[in-house]
Write a protein that holds these residues in place. Structure first.
Motif, PDB file in Angstrom:
ATOM      1  N   GLY A  86      33.980  49.975  39.959  1.00 61.52           N
ATOM      2  CA  GLY A  86      32.814  49.192  39.494  1.00 61.52           C
ATOM      3  C   GLY A  86      33.027  48.451  38.191  1.00 61.52           C
ATOM      4  N   THR A  87      34.124  48.716  37.492  1.00 63.83           N
ATOM      5  CA  THR A  87      34.510  47.944  36.298  1.00 63.83           C
ATOM      6  C   THR A  87      36.002  47.621  36.465  1.00 63.83           C
ATOM      7  N   PRO A  88      36.510  46.628  35.685  1.00 61.08           N
ATOM      8  CA  PRO A  88      37.913  46.235  35.904  1.00 61.08           C
ATOM      9  C   PRO A  88      38.899  47.399  35.800  1.00 61.08           C
ATOM     10  N   TYR A  89      39.848  47.420  36.724  1.00 63.12           N
ATOM     11  CA  TYR A  89      40.866  48.477  36.742  1.00 63.12           C
ATOM     12  C   TYR A  89      41.887  48.265  35.627  1.00 63.12           C
ATOM     13  N   ARG A 113      39.179  46.627  52.837  1.00 63.53           N
ATOM     14  CA  ARG A 113      39.499  45.983  51.559  1.00 63.53           C
ATOM     15  C   ARG A 113      38.704  46.642  50.445  1.00 63.53           C
ATOM     16  N   PRO A 114      39.298  46.717  49.231  1.00 66.00           N
ATOM     17  CA  PRO A 114      38.506  47.226  48.102  1.00 66.00           C
ATOM     18  C   PRO A 114      37.359  46.261  47.792  1.00 66.00           C
ATOM     19  N   LEU A 115      36.170  46.790  47.558  1.00 65.46           N
ATOM     20  CA  LEU A 115      35.023  45.900  47.315  1.00 65.46           C
ATOM     21  C   LEU A 115      35.047  45.316  45.908  1.00 65.46           C
ATOM     22  N   TYR A 116      35.544  46.094  44.959  1.00 70.10           N
ATOM     23  CA  TYR A 116      35.617  45.578  43.580  1.00 70.10           C
ATOM     24  C   TYR A 116      37.010  45.889  43.050  1.00 70.10           C
ATOM     25  N   SER A 117      37.850  44.866  42.922  1.00 68.99           N
ATOM     26  CA  SER A 117      39.230  45.168  42.516  1.00 68.99           C
ATOM     27  C   SER A 117      39.705  44.277  41.373  1.00 68.99           C
ATOM     28  N   THR A 118      38.768  43.863  40.518  1.00 72.14           N
ATOM     29  CA  THR A 118      39.145  43.068  39.350  1.00 72.14           C
ATOM     30  C   THR A 118      40.140  43.864  38.496  1.00 72.14           C
ATOM     31  N   LEU A 119      41.163  43.160  38.015  1.00 79.76           N
ATOM     32  CA  LEU A 119      42.200  43.815  37.210  1.00 79.76           C
ATOM     33  C   LEU A 119      42.029  43.449  35.732  1.00 79.76           C
ATOM     34  N   GLU A 120      41.976  44.452  34.892  1.00 82.28           N
ATOM     35  CA  GLU A 120      41.909  44.232  33.437  1.00 82.28           C
ATOM     36  C   GLU A 120      43.320  43.831  32.959  1.00 82.28           C
ATOM     37  N   GLN A 175      32.902  41.327  48.237  1.00 83.88           N
ATOM     38  CA  GLN A 175      34.207  41.702  47.655  1.00 83.88           C
ATOM     39  C   GLN A 175      34.392  40.868  46.396  1.00 83.88           C
ATOM     40  N   ILE A 176      34.707  41.570  45.311  1.00 86.71           N
ATOM     41  CA  ILE A 176      34.821  40.902  44.007  1.00 86.71           C
ATOM     42  C   ILE A 176      36.256  41.025  43.493  1.00 86.71           C
ATOM     43  N   GLY A 177      36.791  39.902  43.001  1.00 84.80           N
ATOM     44  CA  GLY A 177      38.136  39.911  42.423  1.00 84.80           C
ATOM     45  C   GLY A 177      38.382  38.641  41.636  1.00 84.80           C
ATOM     46  N   SER A 178      39.628  38.422  41.253  1.00 76.64           N
ATOM     47  CA  SER A 178      39.974  37.240  40.454  1.00 76.64           C
ATOM     48  C   SER A 178      40.965  36.369  41.216  1.00 76.64           C
ATOM     49  N   PRO A 179      40.525  35.193  41.687  1.00 74.70           N
ATOM     50  CA  PRO A 179      41.463  34.268  42.315  1.00 74.70           C
ATOM     51  C   PRO A 179      42.574  33.929  41.327  1.00 74.70           C
ATOM     52  N   THR A 180      43.819  33.904  41.800  1.00 74.70           N
ATOM     53  CA  THR A 180      44.956  33.715  40.878  1.00 74.70           C
ATOM     54  C   THR A 180      45.936  32.705  41.450  1.00 74.70           C
ATOM     55  N   TRP A 181      46.224  31.670  40.670  1.00 75.16           N
ATOM     56  CA  TRP A 181      47.189  30.635  41.083  1.00 75.16           C
ATOM     57  C   TRP A 181      48.589  31.193  40.851  1.00 75.16           C
ATOM     58  N   THR A 182      49.460  31.034  41.847  1.00 71.64           N
ATOM     59  CA  THR A 182      50.820  31.577  41.738  1.00 71.64           C
ATOM     60  C   THR A 182      51.601  30.974  40.554  1.00 71.64           C
ATOM     61  N   VAL A 183      51.275  29.741  40.172  1.00 72.70           N
ATOM     62  CA  VAL A 183      51.941  29.150  38.996  1.00 72.70           C
ATOM     63  C   VAL A 183      51.586  29.947  37.733  1.00 72.70           C
ATOM     64  N   ASP A 184      50.310  30.323  37.611  1.00 68.78           N
ATOM     65  CA  ASP A 184      49.895  31.096  36.431  1.00 68.78           C
ATOM     66  C   ASP A 184      50.485  32.502  36.465  1.00 68.78           C
ATOM     67  N   LEU A 185      50.574  33.076  37.667  1.00 72.77           N
ATOM     68  CA  LEU A 185      51.202  34.398  37.778  1.00 72.77           C
ATOM     69  C   LEU A 185      52.682  34.308  37.413  1.00 72.77           C
TER      70      LEU A 185
END
Ligand SMILES: NC(=O)c1ccc[n+]([C@@H]2O[C@H](COP(=O)([O-])OP(=O)(O)OC[C@H]3O[C@@H](n4cnc5c(N)ncnc54)[C@H](OP(=O)(O)O)[C@@H]3O)[C@@H](O)[C@H]2O)c1
Length: 287
Positions: free
Chosen positions: A106-109, A241-248, A174-184
């Motif tokens: 429920g909060t960022p991992y 799928r994890p419902l909340y998987s935002t990464l800190e 489902q909550i998360g952070s879209p991530t561009w592969t260039v930024d990764l």
């Protein structure tokens, strides 16, 4: 030299482009990570200082029906890479996933949160994380919700569907952070350059639901598509799928100075780049 394994994949291609002369790419035609002989031969011959493993079996639903391949590629393959890296004194960078978590926090991992996968893919990625530790010098980079120019992804699917339909239903729970592969790729490079070891989270900043992401894609692309909410249960996919998987990601920033930008800013730049490339292709075709 930094060896990128899985260099034809979505992340691999952007990482290779960013590394320039420092990088060397191999993919399934050159190395099969499920074969210890193949791994030892290629790594033994090239003797890289760093190996970044972007190779994986990434079909999350496909993994549910093919546990053997999932574990062979995402789990055992990493063990072979780790042993080969240990043999030549190289650093192993293993790319992992938010799907090692169950999504119930429920909060960022944070990096130290206990993994608890709820899918075969997640279990296989966790096995890969554990096997990476066979190499004493290892770095695990967990990321999520990737999109880029060189692979199947949610942004491309939405743009294709948005050109055909004016209404779509997209999951909003489902909550998360879209991530561009260039930024990764930039984050991974910062971690390598900083000599970081252990586990790190790397994703674009802030979060949304897939539904919110779809709305942002259409808004930024100037497409008039109405996006209705639907639940994960309604969608009924084979893998949970994890419902909340935002990464800190604050550990990444404090240890390297690299600050991931907002997901919406990255999306805007991605779409601009995509438009530029397709208009160049059209122009080239005309000439
Ligand atoms: N995509 C996401 O949203 C996401 C989210 C979180 C984490 N990740 C992780 O990020 C990393 C990169 O993902 P991606 O989306 O860029 O992956 P991708 O586009 O599927 O690329 C993976 C590459 O690995 C190759 N490969 C597969 N099996 C192999 C084997 N046995 N030996 C050598 N190469 C092999 C694939 O070749 P073929 O195409 O010929 O199979 C492909 O070129 C992966 O570790 C993934 O688990 C991805």
């Amino acid at each position: 030299m930094i060896l990128v394994v899985g260099s034809n994949g979505m992340l691999g291609r952007d990482l290779i482009a960013l590394l320039g002369d420092r990088g060397h790419g191999v993919d399934i035609a050159d190395i099969d990570i499920t074969s210890p002989e193949s791994v030892m031969t290629v790594i033994g011959a090239l003797k890289p200082e760093v190996v970044v493993n972007c190779a994986a079996y990434t079909d999350v639903d496909g993994c549910e029906g093919d546990i053997e391949t999932a574990m062979a590629v995402n789990g055992e393959g990493v063990a072979y890479l780790a042993l080969a890296c240990r043999e030549i004194g190289a650093v192993l960078v293993q790319i992992s996933s938010d799907y090692v978590f169950d999504g119930g926090k429920g909060t960022p991992y944070v990096e130290d949160d206990a993994p608890c996968p709820i899918s075969v893919y997640g279990e296989s990625k966790l096995a890969g994380e554990m096997n990476a530790a066979f190499c004493p010098e290892h770095l695990i980079v967990r990321t999520q919700w990737l999109y880029g120019l060189h692979g199947k992804n949610f942004v491309e699917t939405m743009l294709r569907l948005g050109a055909e339909k004016n209404e779509l239903a997209v999951v909003d729970d489902q909550i998360g952070s879209p991530t561009w592969t260039v930024d990764l790729a930039r984050a991974i490079t910062a971690l390598i350059n900083g000599g970081c070891r252990g586990t790190y989270h790397a994703a674009n900043a802030e979060y949304c639901s897939w539904n919110g992401f779809a709305k942002a894609i259409f808004a930024e692309a100037g497409l008039n598509v109405s996006v209705r909410p639907m639940s994960t249960t309604e969608l009924n996919r084979p893998a949970r799928r994890p419902l909340y998987s935002t990464l800190e990601c604050s550990k990444l920033t404090s240890d390297t100075g690299f600050q991931p930008r907002l997901w919406r800013d990255a999306l805007r730049e991605y779409l601009k780049l995509r438009t530029l490339i397709s208009s160049e292709r059209t122009n080239n075709g005309t000439w």
